[in-house]
Design a protein around this motif. Structure first.
Motif, PDB file in Angstrom:
ATOM      1  N   ALA A  74      81.737  71.798  55.123  1.00 37.59           N
ATOM      2  CA  ALA A  74      80.794  70.684  55.193  1.00 37.59           C
ATOM      3  C   ALA A  74      80.739  69.925  53.874  1.00 37.59           C
ATOM      4  O   ALA A  74      80.539  68.706  53.856  1.00 37.59           O
ATOM      5  CB  ALA A  74      79.408  71.207  55.549  1.00 37.59           C
ATOM      6  N   ILE A  85      72.159  75.064  55.989  1.00 35.48           N
ATOM      7  CA  ILE A  85      73.268  75.555  56.826  1.00 35.48           C
ATOM      8  C   ILE A  85      73.740  76.908  56.299  1.00 35.48           C
ATOM      9  O   ILE A  85      73.970  77.851  57.059  1.00 35.48           O
ATOM     10  CB  ILE A  85      74.444  74.549  56.836  1.00 35.48           C
ATOM     11  N   LEU A 107      87.158  63.509  55.470  1.00 29.88           N
ATOM     12  CA  LEU A 107      86.070  63.667  56.418  1.00 29.88           C
ATOM     13  C   LEU A 107      86.533  64.381  57.676  1.00 29.88           C
ATOM     14  O   LEU A 107      85.856  65.243  58.217  1.00 29.88           O
ATOM     15  CB  LEU A 107      85.549  62.275  56.771  1.00 29.88           C
ATOM     16  N   TRP A 133      72.952  67.639  60.885  1.00 29.17           N
ATOM     17  CA  TRP A 133      74.200  67.425  60.149  1.00 29.17           C
ATOM     18  C   TRP A 133      75.032  66.333  60.802  1.00 29.17           C
ATOM     19  O   TRP A 133      75.537  65.428  60.129  1.00 29.17           O
ATOM     20  CB  TRP A 133      74.982  68.734  60.053  1.00 29.17           C
ATOM     21  N   ILE A 177      69.794  72.271  63.194  1.00 30.78           N
ATOM     22  CA  ILE A 177      70.519  72.051  61.952  1.00 30.78           C
ATOM     23  C   ILE A 177      71.866  71.402  62.239  1.00 30.78           C
ATOM     24  O   ILE A 177      72.328  70.544  61.472  1.00 30.78           O
ATOM     25  CB  ILE A 177      70.679  73.369  61.160  1.00 30.78           C
ATOM     26  N   GLU A 178      72.461  71.795  63.362  1.00 29.64           N
ATOM     27  CA  GLU A 178      73.718  71.134  63.733  1.00 29.64           C
ATOM     28  C   GLU A 178      73.441  69.667  64.046  1.00 29.64           C
ATOM     29  O   GLU A 178      74.208  68.777  63.671  1.00 29.64           O
ATOM     30  CB  GLU A 178      74.320  71.842  64.945  1.00 29.64           C
ATOM     31  N   LEU A 209      79.313  74.787  63.604  1.00 30.39           N
ATOM     32  CA  LEU A 209      78.435  73.716  64.085  1.00 30.39           C
ATOM     33  C   LEU A 209      79.000  73.085  65.349  1.00 30.39           C
ATOM     34  O   LEU A 209      79.150  71.876  65.438  1.00 30.39           O
ATOM     35  CB  LEU A 209      78.282  72.647  62.992  1.00 30.39           C
ATOM     36  N   THR A 210      79.342  73.911  66.323  1.00 31.09           N
ATOM     37  CA  THR A 210      79.937  73.362  67.545  1.00 31.09           C
ATOM     38  C   THR A 210      79.188  73.821  68.776  1.00 31.09           C
ATOM     39  O   THR A 210      79.716  73.817  69.881  1.00 31.09           O
ATOM     40  CB  THR A 210      81.413  73.781  67.679  1.00 31.09           C
ATOM     41  N   GLU A 211      77.905  74.232  68.604  1.00 25.01           N
ATOM     42  CA  GLU A 211      77.197  74.767  69.764  1.00 25.01           C
ATOM     43  C   GLU A 211      76.762  73.672  70.724  1.00 25.01           C
ATOM     44  O   GLU A 211      76.742  73.858  71.933  1.00 25.01           O
ATOM     45  CB  GLU A 211      75.969  75.533  69.267  1.00 25.01           C
ATOM     46  N   LEU A 212      76.399  72.499  70.174  1.00 23.09           N
ATOM     47  CA  LEU A 212      75.874  71.423  71.022  1.00 23.09           C
ATOM     48  C   LEU A 212      77.024  70.648  71.622  1.00 23.09           C
ATOM     49  O   LEU A 212      77.778  70.000  70.928  1.00 23.09           O
ATOM     50  CB  LEU A 212      75.022  70.471  70.184  1.00 23.09           C
ATOM     51  N   LYS A 213      77.169  70.753  72.933  1.00 20.99           N
ATOM     52  CA  LYS A 213      78.196  69.941  73.585  1.00 20.99           C
ATOM     53  C   LYS A 213      77.841  69.789  75.049  1.00 20.99           C
ATOM     54  O   LYS A 213      76.959  70.490  75.558  1.00 20.99           O
ATOM     55  CB  LYS A 213      79.577  70.567  73.430  1.00 20.99           C
ATOM     56  N   ASP A 214      78.541  68.863  75.709  1.00 17.55           N
ATOM     57  CA  ASP A 214      78.311  68.669  77.145  1.00 17.55           C
ATOM     58  C   ASP A 214      79.377  69.396  77.932  1.00 17.55           C
ATOM     59  O   ASP A 214      80.537  69.096  77.828  1.00 17.55           O
ATOM     60  CB  ASP A 214      78.353  67.181  77.468  1.00 17.55           C
ATOM     61  N   THR A 237      71.367  79.595  57.225  1.00 16.55           N
ATOM     62  CA  THR A 237      71.358  79.960  58.645  1.00 16.55           C
ATOM     63  C   THR A 237      72.646  80.649  59.072  1.00 16.55           C
ATOM     64  O   THR A 237      72.625  81.640  59.792  1.00 16.55           O
ATOM     65  CB  THR A 237      71.177  78.691  59.510  1.00 16.55           C
ATOM     66  N   PHE A 238      73.783  80.084  58.660  1.00 14.66           N
ATOM     67  CA  PHE A 238      75.064  80.574  59.165  1.00 14.66           C
ATOM     68  C   PHE A 238      75.829  81.433  58.175  1.00 14.66           C
ATOM     69  O   PHE A 238      76.888  81.952  58.506  1.00 14.66           O
ATOM     70  CB  PHE A 238      75.967  79.390  59.544  1.00 14.66           C
ATOM     71  N   GLN A 256      83.107  67.125  53.714  1.00 11.81           N
ATOM     72  CA  GLN A 256      82.709  65.937  54.456  1.00 11.81           C
ATOM     73  C   GLN A 256      81.823  65.056  53.585  1.00 11.81           C
ATOM     74  O   GLN A 256      81.897  63.829  53.639  1.00 11.81           O
ATOM     75  CB  GLN A 256      81.972  66.346  55.736  1.00 11.81           C
ATOM     76  N   ILE A 311      72.997  71.251  53.531  1.00 14.89           N
ATOM     77  CA  ILE A 311      74.049  72.261  53.339  1.00 14.89           C
ATOM     78  C   ILE A 311      73.419  73.575  52.912  1.00 14.89           C
ATOM     79  O   ILE A 311      73.841  74.657  53.341  1.00 14.89           O
ATOM     80  CB  ILE A 311      75.092  71.772  52.319  1.00 14.89           C
TER      81      ILE A 311
END
Lengths: 211, 477
Positions: A143, A194, A137, B146, B142-143, A206-211, A197-198, A146, A191
């Motif tokens: 993906a 995904i 994992l 997942w 989508i992210e 899949l690392t676009e969302l972050k603070d 899209t990618f 995982q 999947i």
């Protein structure tokens, strides 16, 4: 006989963690699924009628249906055969061995019903599968891997549940299996989205969302 | 009667499959919400103590959770209908199916009396709510879906291991029969301690992932940030309540087995840690919905802290679940309205919402004050009373940390909220035709109104139900 199957299951863990190609991993997953399905029969608890139903359902789901979903995804989405990972082949092997060793340590520490019987071996196999699942994992970039890791986690739960099979009601076992199948089915659909899209299932996208 | 609550949404689901028109299909949601709430009130009116322990039973704790879920779903269904009518080009079949399956499974979970059944239902709820996150079909969602699937499934797997350990602790002492919670609580003192405690820790980690306690909450900001507002409201109000129910049932077994101190310490530390983490990440948060997600983490921390204090605080922690559900949905729904009019989540694009969408902006501002704990809203009652009990019962460091974190979060949130609501709208903002309509603001106003009413007055029967539920959590039947 059941000791042999438990040892084979631990060996399949090592096989999955160190395999480099997706096809090989799916083959070993099938073997692990069938071994898990056969385990209750060799444990001698097939006296109860519903155990046979659980055995058949497990072999069909984990030995055929779920690997079919993986193969379908591999073929349909034209995934590359090579696997990418964050840690090397040797390191994965060492971590898997450490996980199995930790299982041995745990089995001795915890108070079990009877040590002579299969309970201790099952706890060791369960912990080994648990840690192998986590290794997949965390350290694999695709993906799909995982999802295979999640499947191995569920396999470890199933293994531990075998100690309690006589007291576990039928529909709880069936419910767990159904949840697993629907979960993996849903993950396969995601999947597919995904990939659409990618154009790849590399989790580094899949690392676009972050603070 | 209990079966009616579970089967009603499924029947309406099958009806909705036959409706071809996108707009007509959306009417199913308010019908489902109203009929479910009506049947719940009818069930509770004719309720009496069940004579035999069964797989499905409505007890005080379950009925309190059912009331929260049903009321919130009823209020959200009207907003969801208006929301879906706005987005007519998206196919809403899967949205409506997921919503209805969620309602049915949540009703099942609230009535389940066996830990295995609770687990299966929890996993099924996770899978049923996943398609809702992907409503907008873009890269970010989508992210989000997942991360939600993987993190929640792995967490739930750990919870299953915890449940199995619990079952093994009973097996080792030769306790026979299906292991209902009643059986486990009655025989709690006989259960093997080491398996019981390890099982609780694993269940805490597992169900804590679904609840959103730090450090297991990492899916929350992504999921709440990318899903539609009404979905975030549903997840933060209903899903977390269901997961808390699962955790509290196992907590009750530990308390009955004289390991209450151990369990309460764990809940207290995780709760305070969640509040601390939420405060750190709310500071300088530029995305509205992510800020609300961290606020949700904070409130889950407050509930965990309330359970951790024990005694009377449990009543107020249970009340806080309902209070949080109502106010969070106000915040998410009004944030959804504001974001739609500005066409972006980020703070740099949104400014002066009070001029562009006056009603939603006012509702958002009042909601923010409510969630910070202003009377006469419901959150004030629970936070105030939990603080008083904390000051009476615990060490000065713990309650001062609790109060400082509450203040800190209020300060951190207020800077973002004031920038969103007040100020002049930017000259180069995105202009579109969306504006506040009755259909999109009336549910929010009704929810806020309910929150004011319940902040001032609670019917005697509900108070009694809360007290019985707290007794159940404390390990007595």
């Amino acid at each position: 006989m059941c000791n042999i199957i438990i040892v084979l299951i631990v060996l399949t863990n090592f096989g999955i963690v160190t395999a480099n190609r997706i096809n090989r991993i799916i083959q070993i997953v099938i073997i692990q699924g069938i071994l898990l399905g056969l385990l209750p029969v060799t444990m001698g608890i097939w006296r109860h009628n519903h155990i046979l139903l659980i055995v058949c359902a497990t072999i069909i789901t984990k030995g055929y249906l779920i690997p079919y979903l993986f193969r379908h995804a591999t073929r349909k989405l034209k995934l590359t055969k090579e696997l990418t990972k964050y840690i090397s082949f040797n390191m994965s092997l060492v971590l898997c061995a450490l996980g199995t060793g930790f299982g041995l340590f745990l089995a001795k520490r915890f108070f079990l019903i009877n040590y002579d019987d299969y309970h201790m071996m099952i706890v060791i196999a369960s912990t080994s599968t648990f840690f192998s699942g986590f290794i997949l994992l965390i350290t694999r970039k695709k993906a799909l891997m995982q999802v295979v890791g999640y499947l191995m986690l569920e396999n470890s739960i199933y293994l531990f549940g075998l100690i309690l099979t006589e007291n576990m009601p039928l529909f709880i076992e069936m419910g767990i299996l159904l949840d697993l199948f629907v979960g993996i089915f849903l993950m396969m659909i995601v999947i597919r989205h995904i990939t659409a899209t990618f154009n790849s299932i590399d989790t580094r996208y899949l690392t676009e969302l972050k603070d | 009667m209990p079966w009616l609550l579970i089967l009603l949404p499924i029947i309406l689901l099958f009806i909705s499959l036959y409706i071809r028109d996108n707009v007509v299909r959306t009417y199913i949601l308010p019908i489902a919400g109203t009929s479910h709430l009506a049947s719940l009130l009818l069930t509770l009116w004719f309720w009496h103590q069940p004579l035999i322990v069964n797989w499905l039973n409505i007890d005080a704790l379950g009925s309190w959770i059912l009331i929260i879920i049903s009321t919130l779903f009823f209020l959200l269904s009207f907003y969801a209908k208006a929301y879906l009518c706005l987005h007519q080009k998206n196919d809403n079949r899967i949205f409506i199916i997921s919503f209805l399956i969620f309602l049915s499974l949540a009703s099942l979970l609230a009535q389940a009396q066996h830990p295995g059944l609770i687990w299966i239902t929890m996993e099924a709820i996770t899978l049923a709510t996943a398609p809702l996150i992907y409503f907008h079909h873009n890269r970010r969602s989508i992210e989000a879906i997942w991360k939600y699937l993987i993190l929640s499934s792995v967490g739930i797997t750990l919870a299953m291991l915890g449940t199995l350990f619990l079952a093994y602790s009973a097996n080792i002492e030769n306790i026979k029969g299906p292991l209902f919670f009643n059986t486990l609580i009655n025989n709690a003192k006989l259960l093997s301690k080491i398996w019981l405690k390890t099982g609780f820790i694993l269940s805490l980690v597992g169900y804590g992932t679904k609840i959103g306690l730090a450090p297991l909450h990492t899916w929350k900001p992504d999921v709440y940030g990318e899903s539609p507002g009404v979905v975030s409201a549903l997840l933060s109000g209903c899903l977390t309540t269901c997961a808390f129910l699962a955790l509290l049932r196992i907590f009750a077994i530990l308390v009955a087995a004289n390991e209450g101190h151990f369990a309460r310490q764990l809940m207290l530390s995780l709760g305070l840690f969640s509040m601390l983490w939420a405060m750190i990440f709310i500071i300088k948060q530029t995305d509205i919905k992510r800020m609300l997600a961290y606020s949700s983490v904070e409130h889950m921390g407050i509930i965990a802290v309330g359970i951790g204090f024990g005694g009377q605080a449990i009543i107020f922690a249970l009340f806080h679940m309902a209070a949080n559900a109502l106010i969070k949905s106000v915040l998410f729904m009004s944030a959804s309205n504001i974001i739609r009019c500005f066409a972006n989540n980020k703070l740099s694009y949104i400014n002066g919402a009070i001029r562009r969408t006056p009603i939603s902006a006012w509702l958002f501002f009042i909601g923010f004050l409510a969630i910070a704990g202003i009377p006469p809203f419901t959150i004030f009652i629970s936070e105030f009373n939990i603080s008083i009990i904390a000051i009476c019962k615990t060490h000065i460091i713990i309650w001062s940390l609790f109060l400082i974190l509450l203040c800190g979060i209020f300060l951190a949130m207020s800077s973002t909220v004031i920038k969103i609501i007040f100020g002049k709208p930017k000259v180069n903002r995105v202009r579109n035709n969306h504006k506040d309509t009755i259909a999109l603001t009336a549910p929010i106003i009704v929810t806020l109104f309910l929150s004011v009413i319940f902040g001032i007055w609670l019917p005697k029967s509900l108070v009694k139900m809360l007290q019985c539920a707290a007794c159940l959590v404390d390990g007595q039947i």
